[in-house]
Structure formats: structure tokens, C-alpha cells
Design a protein around this motif. Structure first.
Motif, short mmCIF file in Angstrom:
data_model
loop_
_atom_site.label_atom_id
_atom_site.label_comp_id
_atom_site.label_asym_id
_atom_site.label_seq_id
_atom_site.Cartn_x
_atom_site.Cartn_y
_atom_site.Cartn_z
N PHE A 94 39.29 -44.27 -57.58
CA PHE A 94 38.65 -43.13 -57.00
C PHE A 94 38.38 -43.35 -55.44
CE2 PHE A 94 35.68 -39.75 -55.67
CZ PHE A 94 36.07 -38.77 -55.87
N ASP A 150 45.57 -41.08 -62.15
CA ASP A 150 44.83 -39.53 -62.34
C ASP A 150 44.46 -39.25 -60.93
OD1 ASP A 150 42.94 -37.67 -64.46
OD2 ASP A 150 43.27 -37.39 -62.57
N ARG A 190 39.94 -41.98 -51.91
CA ARG A 190 39.03 -41.18 -51.25
C ARG A 190 38.66 -41.73 -49.52
NH1 ARG A 190 33.23 -42.31 -52.73
NH2 ARG A 190 33.81 -44.16 -51.68
N SER A 218 37.45 -32.31 -63.22
CA SER A 218 38.60 -32.49 -63.84
C SER A 218 38.48 -32.19 -65.26
CB SER A 218 39.01 -33.81 -63.85
OG SER A 218 40.44 -34.27 -64.16
N PHE A 278 32.30 -39.53 -57.25
CA PHE A 278 33.25 -39.90 -58.40
C PHE A 278 32.91 -38.97 -59.68
CE2 PHE A 278 33.67 -42.53 -62.52
CZ PHE A 278 34.85 -42.53 -62.82
N ALA A 317 43.03 -36.64 -59.69
CA ALA A 317 41.74 -36.11 -59.72
C ALA A 317 40.54 -36.90 -59.52
CB ALA A 317 41.59 -35.02 -60.92
N PHE A 318 40.48 -37.98 -60.44
CA PHE A 318 39.55 -38.92 -60.30
C PHE A 318 39.61 -40.35 -60.55
CE2 PHE A 318 39.59 -37.35 -64.68
CZ PHE A 318 39.11 -38.45 -65.51
N ALA A 337 38.10 -46.46 -63.02
CA ALA A 337 38.34 -45.26 -62.23
C ALA A 337 37.37 -45.07 -61.01
CB ALA A 337 38.06 -44.31 -63.27
N ASN A 338 36.16 -45.38 -61.04
CA ASN A 338 35.26 -45.05 -59.89
C ASN A 338 35.53 -45.88 -58.81
OD1 ASN A 338 32.55 -44.54 -58.91
ND2 ASN A 338 32.44 -46.80 -58.99
N ALA A 375 33.89 -35.49 -59.35
CA ALA A 375 35.47 -35.34 -59.69
C ALA A 375 35.69 -35.50 -61.08
CB ALA A 375 36.33 -36.64 -58.76
N VAL A 376 35.24 -36.21 -61.91
CA VAL A 376 35.32 -36.52 -63.23
C VAL A 376 35.11 -35.14 -63.88
CG1 VAL A 376 34.86 -37.68 -65.39
CG2 VAL A 376 34.97 -38.82 -63.20
N HIS A 384 41.47 -42.40 -62.45
CA HIS A 384 41.70 -43.09 -63.83
C HIS A 384 42.95 -43.73 -63.78
CE1 HIS A 384 41.81 -42.84 -68.41
NE2 HIS A 384 41.71 -44.04 -68.10
#
Lengths: 807, 297
Positions: free
Chosen positions: A789, A660, A793, B272, B265, A662-663, A785-786, B268-269, A665
Motif C-alpha cells: 500500500f 488489490d 501511495r 474496502s 493503510f 484499494a489497500f 499489504a501495508n 484503506a482496508v 493486498h
């Protein structure tokens, strides 16, 4: 009918599903006392004083123990396996003078109930002086803050593994790829049952020790001297164990406190059952490895010719068993690839974190991940597809002797790749990936090839410490026809969920021409009841070979006795006899006739009615003990050369992951796992192991990590923070297998329980594939996910990879 | 995992509970489902001397519709609410209740307990903000109504007076043209969400006439933003203004970096999830049936 390759009902299930197992915490007895441990809240702190007066005054509290007292009660501290300086480390079950990881036990309370013991624990006052914590191996190697003053350094082991002509290979390379830093994170397989023991120090000096250690053959050799008794005085017993995954190999240190507590209470039984938070804090984490200054030499075709690198293991507060991890990885030095030239400078450091212990895929998984990262990073940098890169580099001829003298017994990695591609629908996903990239989506396809080396040669311990009196390997089984004609088998292995009762009964049924339900297997380690050798236990993917070869050998000896006996009874020739089942149960019969003798008759004759027997059968007891010893020699410790393991099971996984944007995942869209463990004894059990190892690996790759802050405080010390994987997090696994029988085991089987951590390699590869276009190189093994991300970034920062092309 | 010693009191009526709690003072805690309190006690983060068990008080777990008002008893468990007609009628209630922890916790934990814990990671308070719920609370001084947005003063701290208990939760049944969604991002079932978002939208001829957005695990208390709501209220919902509203509310958030993730993070979550929740709520307003959208890891 053959019982090999079948999946009969698991013998263990009847007991376990009905709640009739016997786990340590199930054990009750009159006057049983309970132990609670008071633990250090700090990662590194001087213990100034411990005041136990209020705890001892609490009604229901029987006694307390402190580090100073334990040091007096024990004739010596636990043996450390490493050579000097690690050998000078003093390792007591309670911290003496200084706590060196958060959760280290500093005092113990024994009370009438678990709750009273905990109440007593809350009344113990410990005065600490906090010290700076050392939380990374690189920081530890600077030796600014020394953890163990007796050792004088934080570096507990160092050695160089050099094979072939490394410098020549680099001089002749077409391309050299340099990777500054790779890091394999800390996690563990978190067995469902925590550590537990009931200890009873008997008046005559013997010790009853009912516990869930998974390598008792070894643990008893460390426990007995530290407790000041002989191995013979320790009656160690295990029964049902709720998972170990290697984590329960080193649980003996905290368990020893229960023994000392029993002695202090005058021999009352003392139970200690660890809580989950205690387990996560202090029972043992898988080892964390950092790979620095890696350089890879490749020829013009993309074939890797040499690897040089510097590896550092972070073993946490005490090395204990762990220096073995500094050698065990070299069982799979070249991974599945034909690289002949290596120089690996390997060191190990202590840090103010939970001690490292073996964990499913122990030490090899970290190295295999490293080699797979090399393959993928080189493939991407040289623009070679990941599958082709592997095919160019795979070992294809077997048996294959590695540069350090290990012999890969059999395998067919290209066939596994083909099968996994078929299972996942490779071509289809490749098309979808192209479409997704067109839309700006981040879709990656990753391959992970891994090895599970089984039945290890303990002689490799001497590469780490030449003074250790260990080598080879062995496992033992007994089989007997009892006085009622029942077939009874005992094992040295002490399983923790690997279905040894079932597979052992299949082997016996196969050999005797009977069925598994006619075979009673008493499993569980028991120094008073079962037989054992020093290597006995369940660890290192070895039962299918080591354990079952012992069962098989015992069957052969038993059959020889039964033939002699039956030939006497039936007045027939041994060659004319056959094993089978008749109207009166299991029997031997004379081929082509109705003459037969059943097991009851034979058992009774030997045990009850022996005057009938002729003198020459006086040696027939129908009670056999057989020890299997793999054909190992002691490795050359100077050259670090020799055959370190007998069998090499392989797994190849493929994952499709979409990230994902966006973040970060990472979502697994498809997953395939292909296993090759040679001849399969029981497909259902092998399938269970493959799925379990896959779940553990995916959990480690995406969810599970022991995170410490800079003060050595563990941030993930409960399941709601550590987040072990459950079925709800699992993708559907497309599972397949091939079989390349091992030429080195009697049955063609290979040990396969650990699985080799394939999902870690595979998930890293898939994320690399998804993000390469974004300028990202995956250099960590954990991908929450962190963290993904953060990769996205920071994608404009240096990748830490340099490519030098010379031709 | 053994709590410090305590006395256990079981009461049969609300009045008994209140008088017992008043009498025992600071050393007592009210026990509902125990899914927060007992864990804290086992870890010895909290060592009350007395527990007053509310679970046998009759009538406090009813879930019913009174006219167009939904009334949920404070002792209704997450599972009971999730299986109720209310959850069937209001998809965001189902989204929220069915995603709380795991089956065991849902069977024991109560909505009143979740509110009273004032934990910014709890799911119900976030959703109830978007439904403009009002809590009925009874204490020694009598009964009063507290809007959910006023209950929590600070992390783990409510405005409830000593011995005052939440007894029920009331909110208006959303009209036909109104719908909501609750989206959380969790690493695994038993974990608290890394971040969560609740949205309630009312559409009139494609124009958003009313909107509520709230964020969980996004600061020390539930986060709301008038600014974000104003961006959407009175407008046609477009990708651009949804994104703008998401930015506005995420700017108001103060997520704490922890083992669940870094601050950027988490932002961002949240961003979303706001977009996802608005999208689901909008489609539900338009009559689409959209099931729970839940992903782990």
C-alpha cells in the motif's frame, strides 16, 4: 533393487507420530531444577544495580545468578569469530554492566518448578539507566553511540571483494543502471521447538549437556573453554530436534547459563526451556542487509558485465558466528549469471537488536535476492522481458568457475525456467495479464532463480579472519555388524527434521543389497555414544553429500572386511561373493551356489567366537568409522579467492500475484517451484524440503518481519504479531524437478535443504512486474499489504533508480 | 509463560459466582474460556490473586430461539455458536464466529468473554452492534439489560459494576428481507484482524430501509456512524452512496498505527471492507447464498 530415488516409509515417523520422540523438554529426572531468565526490557541500558534478595528468599528458589557473578565463574567470555575489533567484544551469557538488546538476559533464577522460577524472576529488581538505541546498521556505522566499548566502534567487519576489471567494464558499458538503496529485511524461520537444555555438572567435573543445538561439533568448541573445561569433559547430546533452520547454531550462549547454574547448585540437573516470546526476542534473527549505491554495467544486448555496490549487514547486538555471513554470500557471488567483474565493499555493524544467526538460506539468500533485483530492475528499465533477461545472462557451461574461484558443479537454468513456465501456464498467464492491465488491474508475473550451495569449505572463515584455525569440511559415520548380526549406523549429524535416519538407511541398503528396515540408524549427536568431528552437525545443506558420503565410505570399508571374512568362512574367493538377503536374513553368498553366510554368523564369529578365526583376520572387527573430507584447499585470503562450496543445487520459482488496488493486498494466484538438487536420494523428502523452504520464503516475503521501533522495542514478539506462515496462507505449489547430477559427489547428489530463499526473489519480482506501470521500483524484500500500500501511495516519489545510456 | 500465583475457585451457580467475586473484590477475575485472560496472566500483564471459574455454571452456554429472539448464553464458545442453528440461519454470525482466531481458541473462547474483554480487535462486539444486541448482566444489585453499544466505555474498560457478569446476549432474528455480513482482514489465522467490518441491511423494494455498520480494530472502541447509516437509509444502494457511506464511517474511525499497519493503510482496508460487506449483505438480502469471504496475509 535400488533404494536410491525411492521414497520408503520414513524411519523417524514411527517414533515421532506416536509421541515417542525425545525432545529436551521431555527429559525428566529426580530433583530436576528449572531456570528462568530475567531479561532487559530496554534495547540499550546501563545496569545500575540488581537486587536478588527477595527472589532468593522465595521458598522453592535455590539460587540466582547475575552477569557480574557469571563473569567471575567463567574463565573467559565466549569467543567471537571475527578479527579485531570484533574479537575484543565481551560476550557473556548474562549481560555484564550493560544490556544491549531488548530481551538480553540480565539475571537467572533456579527453582524447584518452572513456575517458582518465574515467580522468583518477578521478584528480581533491576535498576536501569536507559541509553539511546541504535536500530539501523547505517546509523550504527556513524559511531555516535558505541555499543561495545571494548571494540571502540560499531563496525565489526569490513572488506572489499574485487574481481575482474570493474572500471574497464563500466567505461565500456552501453548502459549503466544505478540503484540507490535496496534492503533485505529481518525475519527467522521460527522452528516449532524453542531452545532448550538440561545441564548437569557432575561431581568429578564433567558436564552432561542434553540440548538442541544443531551444530554441536562447533558449539562444544566455544562452550568448553568458556566454561573452563575440556571438550572431552563435555558430554553433549542431542536427540530429536524440532527444527533449526540454522537458528539453533548459536543458542549455546543462553544454554551455558544452565551449566553454570547446575554448578552453583552443587551439580543438580537444571533445565532451561525457552518460551516463544523469549525465542522471538532473543534467540536469533536472520541477518538484515542493506545494499547502497549499486551500479550495474550492461552491454548493448542487455548482458550484465559488472556490478559494484556497498553492502552492510546488521548483525544485532553480538556478532558471534555472524561475521561468517560477511563471506558466505560470496559462495554465490555472480548468482546464476555470467557476470565476471565485481566490486563489493562489504561491512558489518552491531545494533541494539537481537543478535543475528544463520537462517535458512543463510547470507547467500540476501545476495541472491540482490542479484535478482538487479536483473529485474535492469530488465524493466531496458524493456527486456524478465525471462529473456535471465536467458541472456544465465551461466550455461558447467563446471563453471566464478570470478572468485568457486566452482558451480552442474546445472541447467534454462531448462528449469522452461519447466516452471510449463507448470504455471506461462503463456496463458501472459494473456490474462494483458487483459487485466486493460481493466486497470495490477497483475504481476515474477521469476526467481536461486542457488543453494552445500558442503562449504570452512577455509572461507579465514577470508573473514585469517587467524581462525578452521578449513575444509568433514562428516563422520560408523557402521557395524553387532554380535547379533544387526546393522547399526551412527551419524555425527544431529538432524532436526531432515530424515537422516531414512536416507542413511537407503544408502546402506543400496550398498549391502538389503532393505532399509534392516538398518538401524542411531541419529542424534552424542559425544559419549556416537562419533563426531569438529564439523559435525546439521547445517548448510550438506547431509546428502557430506553425511551420506561418510555413510557410503563406511559401507565400502565394511564390505571389504565382510568379503574377507565370508571368503574365509565359505572357503571361496572374494570375487565370487555377492551381498544380498537369503532365507536366514542378510548374507554373503557364493554366486551361483546355495553356499551363504549370514550376518548373525559373521557378527557372532568376530565378537563371541573368535578362536575360530585365522590369525590373518585379526584386524577384522566389523566395526567401521569413516570420515568423509571434501577435496578442498585453503582459499587465498588476500584475493578472497577459492572454491568455497562443493555443490550448487538450484531452484527456480514463478509466481503470479494480483495486488488489490484499494489497500495493497498481494494475493498469490499461482505458484510454481522447480528444484534441481542433482541425483535425488528420496523424492518425498526432497519434495518436503522444497515445500518447506517455499513456505518459509513466502512467509518471509509477505508476512514475517521483526519490526523494531526507534527505541529498539520489538513490535512483533508473539506469533499473533509476527504471523508465521501456516498452510492457510499457502498457495497451491506446482512442483517439478530436473536432475543434473553433481560430478563432485559420489552419488551425484547436492545438498538442498535451505532452498536459497527463492520465494523472496520471486514475490519481489512479481510485485515489481505488477507495479512497474505505476512507477514503482521494488527495493525492499518484505511485501505485507501495508508495505505494498505504501509503495502505491508513494509511487510519485523517486524510484531511486537512474539509467545512463551511452550508446 | 507462567502466571503469578493465584487461587482458583470453581463455582456451581451464578449466585455463587457473584457473591464470591463480590467478596474477593479487585483481586479477583472471572474466568470463562480464558483465551484472553490466561494469555495476559501468562505474560504477567495481569496478576489477579483469585480466579473464579464460571465454566461449570449450568445453562449459561445455551443457544436458542425464543419466539423471534435469539438468545446466546455468555459461556457459549465461538465454535458452539458457529455450529449452531443460529449461525446457519444468520450468515453474518457464521462469518464472524468461524473467523475468530484458530480452532483451538474457538473451542475454548466464549462470546461473553470476548465482550467483557472490551478489546476493540475482538470480532463479536462489532457484529453484535449491527444486530442491536442487548446483554443480560447480573450482579450483586440484580439483573439488568445493557445495549451492546453501551457496554464499553473505553479500551479494555466496560461499564460493568464489580462482580457483575454478562450472562446472555439477545437480539431479534433479522426478518426475511434483512441480511448482514462480517468481513475481517487478518494477516494469519491466530492474529487479531487488522481491520473488520460488520453490516446489517434491510431492503424494501431495493430501498435500504434500515442499516447498521460497525468497524472493529478501528479505534479504541467499536466505531459506528449515524452519518454513514443515514446516507444509506431510505436510498437505493448504489456504488456512489455506498462509497460515500464508507467514507463517512472511515472518517469517524481512529485506527492506531501499529505492527499491523499504518493509519492510512488501515483506513484503506476499512473502506474496502465496508464496500465488500455492504455488497455481500445486499446480495444476501436478495436471496443469494454467499459463503464466508476470508483472506489471510
Amino acid at each position: 533393487m535400488s533404494w536410491i530415488g525411492k521414497s520408503p516409509e520414513r524411519k523417524e515417523d514411527q517414533r515421532l507420530i506416536r509421541g515417542r520422540g525425545l525432545f529436551v523438554d521431555d527429559k525428566q529426572s529426580y530433583g530436576l531444577l528449572h531456570l528462568h531468565l530475567v531479561r532487559s526490557p530496554y534495547a540499550h541500558a546501563q545496569i545500575l544495580s540488581i537486587d536478588v534478595a527477595a527472589a532468593e528468599a522465595l521458598p522453592g528458589v535455590i539460587c540466582t545468578l547475575t552477569g557480574a557473578e557469571v563473569k567471575d565463574l567463567m574463565p573467559e567470555s565466549f569467543m567471537e569469530l571475527g578479527p579485531e575489533p570484533a574479537a575484543s567484544i565481551r560476550d557473556y551469557p548474562l549481560a555484564v554492566g550493560k544490556a544491549i538488546f531488548q530481551g538480553e538476559p540480565v539475571a537467572a533464577v533456579v527453582a524447584e518448578t518452572p513456575a517458582l522460577a518465574a515467580d522468583g524472576g518477578a521478584l528480581i529488581e533491576v535498576d536501569y539507566d536507559m541509553l539511546d538505541a541504535v536500530v539501523t546498521a547505517e546509523q550504527a556505522l556513524e559511531d555516535k553511540d558505541i555499543l561495545h566499548e571494548s571494540a571502540g566502534t560499531n563496525q565489526t567487519w569490513q572488506g572489499v571483494y574485487e574481481y575482474g576489471e570493474v572500471d574497464k567494464a563500466f567505461a565500456e558499458a552501453a548502459t549503466v543502471v544505478a540503484i540507490d538503496r535496496l534492503h533485505f529485511h529481518r525475519f527467522a524461520s521460527t522452528p516449532v521447538e524453542n531452545n532448550a537444555v538440561v545441564a548437569e555438572w557432575l561431581p568429578h567435573g564433567d558436564l552432561n549437556f542434553f540440548c538442541n543445538n544443531s551444530f554441536v561439533g562447533f558449539a562444544q568448541q566455544l562452550l568448553a573453554p568458556a566454561l573452563g573445561i575440556s571438550v572431552d569433559q563435555m558430554h553433549i547430546k542431542t536427540h530429536d530436534i524440532g527444527g533449526s533452520f540454522g537458528n539453533k547454531i548459536s543458542n549455546y550462549t543462553q544454554m551455558a547459563i544452565a551449566a553454570l547454574a547446575s554448578r552453583k547448585t552443587g551439580g543438580r540437573s537444571v533445565k532451561w526451556v525457552e518460551t516463544r516470546t523469549e525465542h522471538l526476542l532473543s534467540s536469533g534473527h536472520g541477518n538484515e542487509r542493506t545494499f547502497l549505491d549499486t551500479e550495474v554495467a550492461l552491454d548493448k544486448n542487455g548482458v550484465i558485465t559488472a556490478v559494484r555496490s556497498r553492502h552492510i549487514d546488521d548483525c544485532g547486538a553480538y556478532p558471534r558466528y555472524e561475521p561468517l555471513g560477511c563471506v558466505i554470500w560470496s559462495q554465490v557471488l555472480p548468482a546464476t549469471y555470467g557476470v565476471r567483474n565485481f566490486r563489493i565493499d562489504f561491512s558489518q555493524a552491531v545494533t541494539n537488536k537481537c543478535p543475528a544467526v544463520p537462517n535458512r538460506g543463510y547470507s547467500r539468500m540476501q545476495h541472491l535476492w540482490f542479484m535478482e533485483r538487479i536483473i529485474d530492475i535492469c530488465a524493466h528499465e531496458l524493456d527486456i522481458p524478465a525471462d529473456e533477461m535471465r536467458l541472456k545472462n544465465y551461466i550455461t557451461e558447467f563446471p563453471y568457475t566464478t570470478p572468485n574461484g568457486c566452482v558451480y558443479d552442474s546445472g541447467n537454468y534454462p531448462a528449469m525456467l522452461e519447466k516452471a513456465k510449463e507448470l504455471i501456464g506461462w503463456d496463458d498467464w501472459k494473456k490474462k495479464q494483458a487483459d487485466a492491465r486493460g481493466e486497470g488491474r495490477l497483475l504481476g508475473i515474477g521469476i526467481g532463480t536461486t542457488l543453494d550451495s552445500g558442503t562449504n569449505n570452512f577455509g572461507q572463515a579465514r577470508i573473514m579472519n585469517p587467524h581462525l584455525p578452521f578449513s575444509g569440511n568433514s562428516e563422520v559415520a560408523t557402521i557395524r555388524i553387532d554380535l547379533q548380526g544387526s546393522v547399526i549406523v551412527t551419524l555425527g549429524s544431529g538432524p532436526s527434521g531432515q530424515s537422516h535416519e531414512t536416507t542413511a538407511s537407503q544408502v546402506v541398503a543400496e550398498e549391502l543389497g538389503i532393505s532399509p528396515d534392516l538398518v538401524r540408524v542411531r541419529s542424534g549427536f552424542d559425544t559419549g555414544w556416537n562419533t563426531f568431528v569438529g564439523h559435525s552437525g546439521s547445517y548448510a545443506s550438506q547431509f546428502a553429500v557430506t553425511g551420506l558420503s561418510a555413510v557410503h565410505g563406511a559401507c565400502e570399508k565394511l564390505k571389504a572386511e565382510m568379503r574377507r571374512l565370508a571368503a574365509f568362512i565359505l572357503e571361496a574367493s572374494e570375487e565370487d561373493l555377492e551381498f544380498g538377503i537369503g532365507d536366514e536374513g542378510p548374507q554373503l553368498s557364493v554366486k551361483g551356489t546355495d553356499q551363504a553366510v549370514n550376518y548373525w554368523y559373521m557378527g557372532n564369529l568376530v565378537n563371541n567366537d573368535n578362536a575360530v578365526l585365522a590369525g590373518e583376520l585379526g584386524d577384522v572387527t566389523l566395526n567401521i568409522r569413516h570420515v568423509y573430507r571434501p577435496p578442498f584447499t585453503v582459499p587465498d585470503t588476500e584475493r578472497k579467492y577459492g572454491n568455497l562450496t562443493l555443490t550448487y543445487a538450484a531452484q527456480l520459482h514463478i509466481a503470479v500475484i494480483e495486488i488489490d488496488r484499494a489497500f495493497g493486498h498481494p494475493k498469490i494466484l499461482a505458484y510454481a517451484a522447480v528444484d534441481d538438487c542433482g541425483t535425488v536420494i528420496n523424492p518425498k523428502i526432497v519434495g518436503g524440503q522444497v515445500h518447506g523452504a517455499t513456505a518459509h520464503g513466502i512467509g518471509a516475503a509477505i508476512m514475517e518481519i521483526f519490526q523494531y521501533d526507534e527505541t529498539g522495542n520489538l513490535l512483533t514478539s508473539s506469533f499473533s504479531d509476527y504471523c508465521p506462515i501456516t498452510s492457510m496462507n499457502m498457495p497451491d505449489v506446482q512442483y517439478g524437478s530436473i536432475q543434473t547430477p553433481s560430478p563432485f559427489s559420489y552419488n551425484g547428489a547436492k545438498g538442498m535443504g535451505e532452498g536459497g530463499g527463492a520465494p523472496l526473489h520471486t514475490v519481489s519480482a512479481a510485485i515489481q512486474d505488477a507495479l512497474y506501470g505505476e512507477g514503482v521500483i521494488v527495493r525492499e524484500s518484505h511485501h505485507s499489504a501495508n508495505s505494498v500500500f505504501a509503495l502505491l501511495r508513494d509511487s510519485d516519489e523517486s524510484t531511486g533508480v537512474q539509467v545512463e545510456t551511452r550508446q | 509463560m507462567y502466571p503469578a500465583p493465584f487461587h482458583y475457585h470453581r463455582v456451581d451457580s451464578l449466585q455463587d459466582a457473584i457473591s464470591r467475586l463480590a467478596e474477593l473484590g479487585d483481586s479477583a477475575r472471572a474466568l470463562a474460556g480464558g483465551q484472553t485472560l490466561l494469555v495476559w496472566m501468562k505474560l504477567r500483564f495481569d496478576e489477579p490473586r483469585h480466579l473464579v471459574d464460571l465454566s461449570r455454571i449450568p445453562g449459561l452456554s445455551d443457544i436458542r430461539l425464543e419466539g423471534d429472539e435469539v438468545c446466546i448464553g455468555a459461556l457459549a464458545t465461538h465454535a458452539e455458536i458457529t455450529k449452531s442453528a443460529v449461525a446457519a440461519a444468520i450468515p453474518s454470525v457464521y462469518d464472524c464466529g468461524s473467523g475468530i482466531a484458530d480452532g483451538q481458541i474457538r473451542s475454548r473462547g466464549t462470546i461473553g468473554g470476548a465482550l467483557g474483554s472490551a478489546d476493540p480487535s475482538c470480532d463479536w462486539p462489532v457484529l453484535l452492534h449491527t444486530l442491536d444486541a442487548v446483554l443480560t448482566c447480573t450482579g450483586p444489585e440484580g439483573t439488568r439489560s445493557i445495549p451492546v453499544s453501551e457496554l464499553v466505555e473505553d479500551i479494555y474498560t466496560t461499564i460493568l459494576q464489580p462482580a457483575e457478569l454478562i450472562t446472555g446476549i439477545r437480539f431479534r432474528m433479522p426478518p426475511e428481507n434483512s441480511a448482514g455480513a462480517y468481513c475481517g482482514f487478518k494477516r494469519c489465522a491466530p492474529a487479531y484482524p487488522t481491520a473488520s467490518v460488520a453490516v446489517q441491511l434491510t431492503l424494501e423494494d431495493d430501498i435500504c430501509s434500515e442499516v447498521r455498520i460497525a468497524l472493529g480494530s478501528a479505534g479504541l472502541t467499536t466505531v459506528t456512524s449515524k452519518e454513514a447509516e443515514n446516507i444509506l437509509r431510505g436510498s437505493r444502494l448504489t456504488e456512489a452512496n455506498i462509497d460515500k457511506a464508507a467514507q463517512a464511517i472511515v472518517a469517524a474511525a481512529e485506527p492506531v498505527p501499529d505492527q499491523r499497519g499504518a493509519e492510512d493503510f488501515k483506513r484503506a482496508v476499512l473502506h474496502s471492507l465496508v464496500k465488500r460487506a455492504v455488497d455481500i449483505a445486499m446480495r444476501r438480502c436478495q436471496g443469494e447464498t454467499i459463503g464466508v469471504h476470508r483472506e489471510y496475509v
